[in-house]
Structures are given as structure tokens and as C-alpha cells.
Design an enzyme around this catalytic site. Structure first.
Site, short mmCIF file in Angstrom:
data_model
loop_
_atom_site.label_atom_id
_atom_site.label_comp_id
_atom_site.label_asym_id
_atom_site.label_seq_id
_atom_site.Cartn_x
_atom_site.Cartn_y
_atom_site.Cartn_z
CD GLU A 262 26.80 -15.73 -3.21
OE1 GLU A 262 25.89 -16.49 -2.84
OE2 GLU A 262 26.92 -14.79 -2.88
CB CYS A 299 23.84 -18.69 -2.09
SG CYS A 299 24.50 -17.19 -0.83
#
Length: 524
Positions: A262, A299
Site C-alpha cells: 500500500e 494514507c
């Protein structure tokens, strides 16, 4: 912060965990501590230990692995005030955030224990033999899913608990029956050590095989782990540069392995005209709170805001600027993260088609919230800078001329973790074209919400097309995360005694199975 640690001292536990303890002036061990650079031999030993543990660990009944996960959660919850203080000193996170993240970490461990008891992760399918079928008989075919093998997990900088040593990647791998080797993040090594010892205690209490968990410290050890033939998959949360490097490295192996990374996302927020007309001030206030949450170190931070040109959009942008200008500067995780934030701001300020709207630029040693405005042409042309995540409390607004240009601008977006649509019911009902486009670009679409905050649940997807992740078919949050570390195996005409419990005629696990195309919990 990690500054001042020296890489000295160390021992290996009975379970194979590389636990690097500090040595006080009298030779006794204490925490938090000093750490040493793991040697190549230690990295190899950790990977080899995981390989040795795998046949035993994957063969354990799901209930045994569930009790192991719950024991880890109990051990984490039992860590006291000293632990909270250590995490705070290393990461500058406030105690309420640390307590909340610990609850999330132990909660997701317990959730995966429920997944193990539920049994659907096994994906049991049975096609019974049809010996009389013409022109050819059908053999007995049975399928279920098994763990892929030892997994290397890289601790994340921004979530020292939930995405690190005992975080979602580790929990999912353990649930799948995969031993784990963690590469501790250099920004919170003492925190990682506390958590590793909690995992070790849980493994001992539940009698897990030696080597089921290990942790190593230092630079270069991650590369050696990824290249080690025992490692069969990698979990990573971090920068695009770091994740891409691991993907490229894994592809060079004689046996390439998957890297579930990720990496980078700007999480666009689309504000529709009627919503701005009715509640523009409220949207500006809510959005600014999302931008600065956790100093923007998520994020899912909303890094791009797009709207159609109108007096309401102009007023909204001005209100957003005021909101951000009025918010205080915040301390970031460490000096490296802060330096990266400042560097990202400088790149934005240097671009001739991007303007800073914030009244004051970045100054001092804390991160000030910042608002920029970019020419829509940068989106239409696919400019790399506008697509690049700036990790911190900053967002960029883009004004488009009309709905057609909005659609064209979204086409130019790369893969994202999230996208948000802010609108009123009537205009949302007419936004099917936007929704269809966003479905191609992101892993999670939100309506009248903001992307910060990721629920740990069965339905959550925390993933998306590249460069948000290296593999858009998975998620790093939620119970579906277990799928990354499983593979299907088919058994043809095996005697019942040799089959996994998930596929035996008596269904000893009591799970729901697809039998001749119909789901059933009954014995055969």
C-alpha cells in the site's frame, strides 16, 4: 523519536524471535533499549525458522490459531503506562491516539479469530464424483485454501501499532496459517520490541511452533528478507518509492513472489454545486478537519479537492483557506517525515501553474496546514506532481469549467485508495457517470463523508489500482485481507482420511461448503 539509539546487544528467544534488548550499566536487560543491526545470519535464521514452523502452523485447527490471535490481543491490551509513554516518545503521538490505535490493533486480531471460527476463509468446495456420467465419468473434486507460506511484513511509520509489528498484515498472515518475519520500522524500534515480546508471550501461552514469529532490525535486512527463498509473500505499507523497490526486487527472484504494497494516494474529494450552495461553510469545516487529522499523516488524507467553477465554489475555497489558516501547526512523527513534508511543499510552490493560497508558508519545526490551487490542465495532462502524495496536512484545489471537464479531469487520475462525492440527493442521483468512473479508479467510494478513518470490518476495502497499491485485487484492512496470503488447492479422488478437515465427509469444522453448487453445512 529513534535518535540516539546505538545498534548494540541482542539475543535470540526460544521461538526464533530476534528480540534486541538494551543492556544497562550492570549488564541487566531493560526496555526501551538499544538495538543492533541484524546480521545476514540472523535474517537467514529468522526466515529459516519461519519455513520450519510453516508445516506445523498451517496444519493447526483454525480454533488453535484463533486462540493464538486472541492471546496476542490480550497481551497487547495488558501493556501498561510505560508502553504508552514509550510509543509517545518515539512517535510524538498523543496518548489518546495511541490508546485508540492499540484498541484497533487488538480488535482486528480478535476479528480475525472470528473469521477463523466462521470458516468461510477456507473457501471449501466439493464436486462429488459422478461415475455414471457420459461420455466420461467425473472424479471426486474438492478444493480449499491454504496459507502460501512464510510472510515478510514491513512495519509502517505512521501507524506504529495497527500497521506494524502486530498490525493487519501480521494478523491476516497468522490467520491464514503463515508464519511472519517482521522488519521493524526504524522510527519506533522500542515500540516494535514491546509488541514483539507480547507476540512471543502469546505464542508460548498457546504453544505455537518455534519460528512462527520473528523480528529483525536495521538497514538492508528488508532486501535480504524479500530475496530469501523461504519467504513466499510480502506485506508493506509506506512510500511509492519503497513499495515499488520491493516489488521490483521480488520479481528478480528465481521464484517471484507477490508483494502486497500500500503506497501512494491523493484521495480526491469531488464537491458538487448544489451541496456547496446549501452547505459550503460546513463542508469547508469538515474537510479541513480531515486534512489535518493526525497531522495529515494518514494514507487516506484528502490531498485533492475538485469542483465546478461557480461563485459558491470560490466562496468554499476561501472558507477552506480560512479554516486551515486558523488551525495550529502540529508535530509530525519524526524529523524525516517532517523533512519529506517540507520537500513536498517546496515542489508544489516551485511549479509555475500551482499557487499557494495559505496566508503563511511553512516555518518552524511543526507542520503548518497548507492549501494550494492548481491549474486543471495539470490533471488533464497527467502531470506527475499533482498526482504525487504529499504526506502531511496539505491539500490542493482544482477548479474545472464544467461537468464535461470534470469527467475528463477524473480520467487523468491514477489509482487511489478512496474518492469522495459530496452532493445533495438529486445531484448524486445524476452522478452515475462520475460513480462509474471512480469505481475504475479507487478501492472505496464515499458519499458525503471524508476518507480519513478506515473501519476494520468484513466489507472494508483499503486498496486500489496502482499506485495506491501494487495489487488492486486485495485489501490491507478488513477480513478480506486474509485472501492475500491464501492459495487454492484441489484434491482429486483422495481418501477421506487424507483430506483436510474442511473437506472431509463428516464436516468436522461445521463450516458452510459449496457442495455440487449448493451451500450446505451438512455432512456428506
Amino acid at each position: 523519536m529513534s535518535d540516539g539509539y546505538n545498534f548494540i546487544g541482542g539475543r535470540r528467544s526460544g521461538l526464533g524471535t530476534v528480540l534486541l534488548h538494551s543492556i544497562d550499566a550492570h549488564g541487566g536487560e531493560r526496555l526501551p533499549g538499544f538495538f543492533h543491526q541484524a546480521t545476514e545470519a540472523e535474517v537467514d535464521a529468522a526466515a529459516a525458522g519461519a519455513r520450519s514452523a510453516f508445516p506445523v502452523f498451517r496444519s493447526l485447527a483454525p480454533e488453535r490459531r484463533a486462540r493464538f490471535l486472541e492471546a496476542i490481543a490480550d497481551q497487547l491490551d495488558a501493556l501498561g503506562e510505560e508502553f504508552i509513554a514509550v510509543v509517545g516518545r518515539e512517535t510524538a503521538l498523543p496518548a489518546p491516539r495511541i490508546l485508540g490505535e492499540r484498541a484497533r490493533t487488538s480488535g482486528q486480531l480478535r476479528l480475525f479469530a472470528e473469521v477463523l471460527r466462521r470458516g468461510d476463509f477456507l473457501g471449501a468446495r466439493i464436486d462429488r464424483a459422478m461415475p455414471e456420467r457420459q461420455p466420461l465419468p467425473r472424479p471426486d473434486l474438492r478444493q480449499c485454501r491454504l496459507g502460501v507460506g512464510p510472510v515478510a511484513v514491513f512495519g509502517a511509520s505512521n501507524f506504529p501499532l495497527a500497521f506494524s509489528t502486530a498490525g493487519g498484515d501480521t494478523a491476516a498472515a497468522f490467520a491464514a496459517g503463515c508464519p511472519v518475519v517482521v522488519k521493524a520500522h526504524s522510527g519506533h524500534m522500542a515500540t516494535a520490541q514491546y509488541v514483539a515480546m507480547a507476540i512471543e508471550r502469546a505464542a508460548q501461552l498457546t504453544q505455537m511452533p518455534a519460528g512462527v514469529f520473528s523480528m529483525v532490525f536495521g538497514s538492508g535486512v528488508g532486501e535480504r528478507l524479500v530475496l530469501h527463498p523461504a519467504i513466499q509473500a510480502v506485506g508493506f505499507t509506506g512510500s511509492l518509492k519503497g513499495g515499488r523497490a520491493l516489488c521490483d526486487l521480488a520479481a528478480t527472484r528465481p521464484q517471484p513472489i507477490p508483494v502486497f504494497a500500500e503506497m501512494s494516494s491523493i484521495n480526491p474529494v469531488l464537491v458538487l454545486p448544489e451541496a456547496l450552495r446549501l452547505r459550503g461553510e460546513t463542508i469547508a469545516r469538515e474537510l479541513s478537519a480531515s486534512v489535518v487529522q493526525g497531522a495529515g499523516q494518514f494514507c487516506t488524507n484528502p490531498g485533492l479537492v475538485v469542483g465546478v467553477r461557480s461563485p459558491e465554489f470560490s466562496a468554499f475555497v476561501e472558507a477552506l483557506r480560512h479554516q486551515l489558516d486558523d488551525l495550529p501547526a502540529q508535530t509530525m512523527l519524526n524529523r524525516g517525515t517532517f523533512a519529506s513534508y517540507c520537500s513536498g511543499l517546496q515542489r508544489l510552490e516551485a511549479h509555475p501553474r500551482i499557487d499557494r493560497l495559505s496566508m503563511a508558508g511553512q516555518s518552524g519545526q511543526q507542520a503548518r496546514p497548507q492549501l494550494f490551487r492548481a491549474d486543471v490542465g495539470l490533471l488533464l495532462e497527467g502531470d506527475e506532481l499533482l498526482q504525487e502524495e504529499v504526506f502531511g496536512p496539505v491539500t490542493v484545489v482544482v477548479e474545472v469549467a464544467d461537468r464535461k471537464t470534470l469527467h475528463e479531469a477524473l480520467v487523468g487520475l491514477r489509482g487511489q485508495l478512496t474518492a469522495s462525492l459530496i452532493g445533495e440527493p438529486d445531484e448524486l442521483a445524476e452522478a452515475q457517470d462520475l460513480l462509474a468512473l471512480l469505481e475504475e479508479k479507487v478501492g472505496r467510494v464515499l458519499v458525503n463523508g471524508y476518507p480519513t478513518g478506515v473501519e476494520v470490518s468484513d466489507a472494508m476495502v483499503h486498496g486500489g489500482p496502482y499506485p495506491a497499491t501494487s495489487d488492486s485485487r486485495g485489501t490491507s484492512v478488513g477480513t478480506l485481507a486474509i485472501d492475500r496470503f491464501l492459495r487454492p488447492v484441489c484434491y482429486q479422488n483422495l481418501p477421506d482420511a487424507l483430506l483436510p478437515d474442511a473437506l472431509k465427509a463428516a464436516n468436522p469444522l461445521g463450516i458452510n461448503r459449496l457442495v455440487n453448487g449448493v451451500f450446505s453445512r451438512a455432512a456428506l
